[in-house]
Scaffold this motif. Structure first.
Motif, short mmCIF file in Angstrom:
data_model
loop_
_atom_site.label_atom_id
_atom_site.label_comp_id
_atom_site.label_asym_id
_atom_site.label_seq_id
_atom_site.Cartn_x
_atom_site.Cartn_y
_atom_site.Cartn_z
N LEU A 139 0.83 -1.19 0.00
CA LEU A 139 0.00 0.00 0.00
C LEU A 139 0.87 1.26 0.00
O LEU A 139 0.50 2.29 -0.56
CB LEU A 139 -0.91 0.00 1.24
CG LEU A 139 -1.80 1.24 1.42
CD1 LEU A 139 -2.77 1.38 0.26
CD2 LEU A 139 -2.56 1.17 2.74
N ALA B 107 -0.68 8.61 4.16
CA ALA B 107 -1.30 7.28 4.29
C ALA B 107 -0.27 6.19 4.00
O ALA B 107 -0.22 5.17 4.69
CB ALA B 107 -2.49 7.16 3.34
N TYR C 120 1.22 3.78 6.89
CA TYR C 120 0.84 2.37 6.76
C TYR C 120 1.99 1.48 7.21
O TYR C 120 1.80 0.44 7.83
CB TYR C 120 0.47 2.06 5.31
CG TYR C 120 0.46 0.58 5.00
CD1 TYR C 120 -0.59 -0.23 5.40
CD2 TYR C 120 1.52 -0.01 4.30
CE1 TYR C 120 -0.60 -1.58 5.12
CE2 TYR C 120 1.51 -1.36 4.02
CZ TYR C 120 0.46 -2.14 4.43
OH TYR C 120 0.47 -3.49 4.16
N ARG D 175 2.28 2.33 11.26
CA ARG D 175 1.12 1.92 12.05
C ARG D 175 1.31 2.27 13.53
O ARG D 175 0.98 1.50 14.43
CB ARG D 175 0.88 0.41 11.92
CG ARG D 175 0.53 -0.02 10.50
CD ARG D 175 0.34 -1.50 10.41
NE ARG D 175 0.13 -1.91 9.03
CZ ARG D 175 0.06 -3.17 8.63
NH1 ARG D 175 0.19 -4.14 9.50
NH2 ARG D 175 -0.14 -3.46 7.38
N GLU E 23 7.45 -3.88 6.75
CA GLU E 23 6.28 -4.75 6.65
C GLU E 23 6.45 -6.04 7.44
O GLU E 23 5.51 -6.53 8.05
CB GLU E 23 6.01 -5.07 5.17
CG GLU E 23 5.47 -3.88 4.40
CD GLU E 23 4.79 -4.31 3.12
OE1 GLU E 23 5.23 -5.29 2.51
OE2 GLU E 23 3.80 -3.66 2.75
#
Length: 379
Positions: free
Chosen positions: A36, A77, A81, A84, A192
């Motif tokens: 994303l 965003a 992401y 977080r 990630e």
């Protein structure tokens, strides 16, 4: 005649939209992970580029400003992401409060509208900047280019506004650096992987896990007898349990008759690999390979392939580890074992390695391999 200011502004717009296309291309071709983060930053660059072209055409100023804020919403965003982080909501609340307070001060005449623009730019850039620098602190140089590019873009928009073509020239440079940072594979993958919520598989905790165990021995007249007795007992126990035993003997240190006696406990369940520079006749009884660290590492993988499908794992014995360290050096042997550790753990391969602390004058060598091992067993 087209002015230099307009040429650089158009170049800035073309480069900005090109950034969007390059990121999208890398994602489609799977040169980077389809995150994303990448999709959001591609959309952000596209909106940012259209904003620049609208400004160049002196058309729809309100629309251009809206696209600018939309672009930064995508940037925010995307980067958050990856983070977080819970503090994002706190930062978001503080930023909105600060902007509201600044607008109120402009309304009552205590600060100028130009200062409000400066505050707005700073808050918008900080939303992304804080997250980038958080990554820089956590993950080091993998976020360097993104951080440098973002700071350069901020300084360009704040300090060079109204300077003419220079603002677009510096903006182009900043965006190229940002693009390189966005396409940095490590930067995204590290973030990630850390943020992934992993749940244990149903069989987690029940499978046999392998590892390294040191057989601590001393150099004396009874050393070979102690090691031979231990190995014969271990091989016999493994045969009864249906577990395969694989013996790696180095440089003919162990008498061949001892290896023969171990193998004939059960030829189907006990294998002997002899790494020798001179043995020839032994080829009819054992698997004889050249004495090399690469060959040993490769043989360890190949000899234990069948263990991958067994729920009982297998046992490998090094006779002996101290000899390998003396011949190839502690660093090379340590790296070889370290590289094999994950494979052994996953496939239930337990490596027993005979180790003589007295052979190593450097205490750090003993400490290094003792710490690598899961257990030290005194013979």
């Amino acid at each position: 005649m087209i002015s230099a200011n307009l040429i650089f502004l158009l170049l800035n717009g073309v480069l900005t939209i090109a950034c969007s296309f390059v990121i999208t291309y890398y994602v489609i071709k799977k040169h980077v992970t389809g995150s994303l983060f990448h999709y959001a930053w591609a959309a952000g660059f596209l909106a940012y580029g259209i904003n620049i072209f609208l400004r160049a055409a002196n058309f729809a100023t309100v629309v251009a400003q809206a696209l600018f804020f939309i672009a930064f919403i995508f940037f925010v965003a995307g980067i958050w992401y990856l983070c977080r982080a819970k503090q994002f909501l706190v930062i978001f609340g503080i930023a909105l409060s600060f902007l509201f307070l600044s607008g109120l001060l402009v309304f009552i005449g205590l600060i100028s509208q130009g200062f409000l623009v400066f505050i707005s730019y700073t808050v918008i850039f900080l939303f992304v900047g804080i997250a980038i620098f958080q990554h820089r602190i956590l993950f080091g140089k993998s976020a360097d280019r993104l951080a440098i590019g973002w700071v350069l873009l901020y300084l360009t928009n704040v300090l060079l506004t109204g300077v003419g073509w220079a603002v677009d020239a510096f903006a182009v440079t900043a965006k190229i650096v940002i693009l390189l940072g966005v396409l940095d594979y490590d930067f995204v993958v590290i973030a990630e992987r850390i943020n992934e919520k992993r749940f244990p598989a149903p069989e987690a905790g029940y499978g046999l896990e392998g590892g390294l165990k040191l057989l601590i021995s001393s150099e004396n007249a009874n050393a070979n007898m102690r090691e031979g007795n231990w190995l014969r007992k271990k091989a016999s126990e493994n045969v009864k349990a249906g577990v395969e035993t694989i013996v790696f003997a180095f440089q003919d240190l162990v008498p061949h008759k001892e290896l023969r006696a171990i193998k004939w406990i059960s030829p189907e369940k006990v294998s002997v690999y002899l790494f020798s520079s001179s043995a020839q006749k032994a080829r009819s009884e054992f698997i004889v390979l050249p004495m090399g660290l690469t060959q040993i590492g490769a043989a360890l993988t190949q000899a234990t392939k069948q263990c991958e499908k067994s729920d009982k794992g297998c046992t490998v014995v090094f006779l002996h580890l101290s000899l390998l360290i003396q011949v190839f050096g502690s660093e090379a042997v340590y790296n070889m074992l370290l590289n094999k550790m994950g494979y052994m753990r996953e496939n239930g391969i337990t490596l027993y390695a005979v180790f003589y602390p007295s052979m190593h004058s450097d205490a750090s060598v003993v400490s290094l391999f003792t710490r690598l091992a899961d257990e030290s067993i005194k013979l």
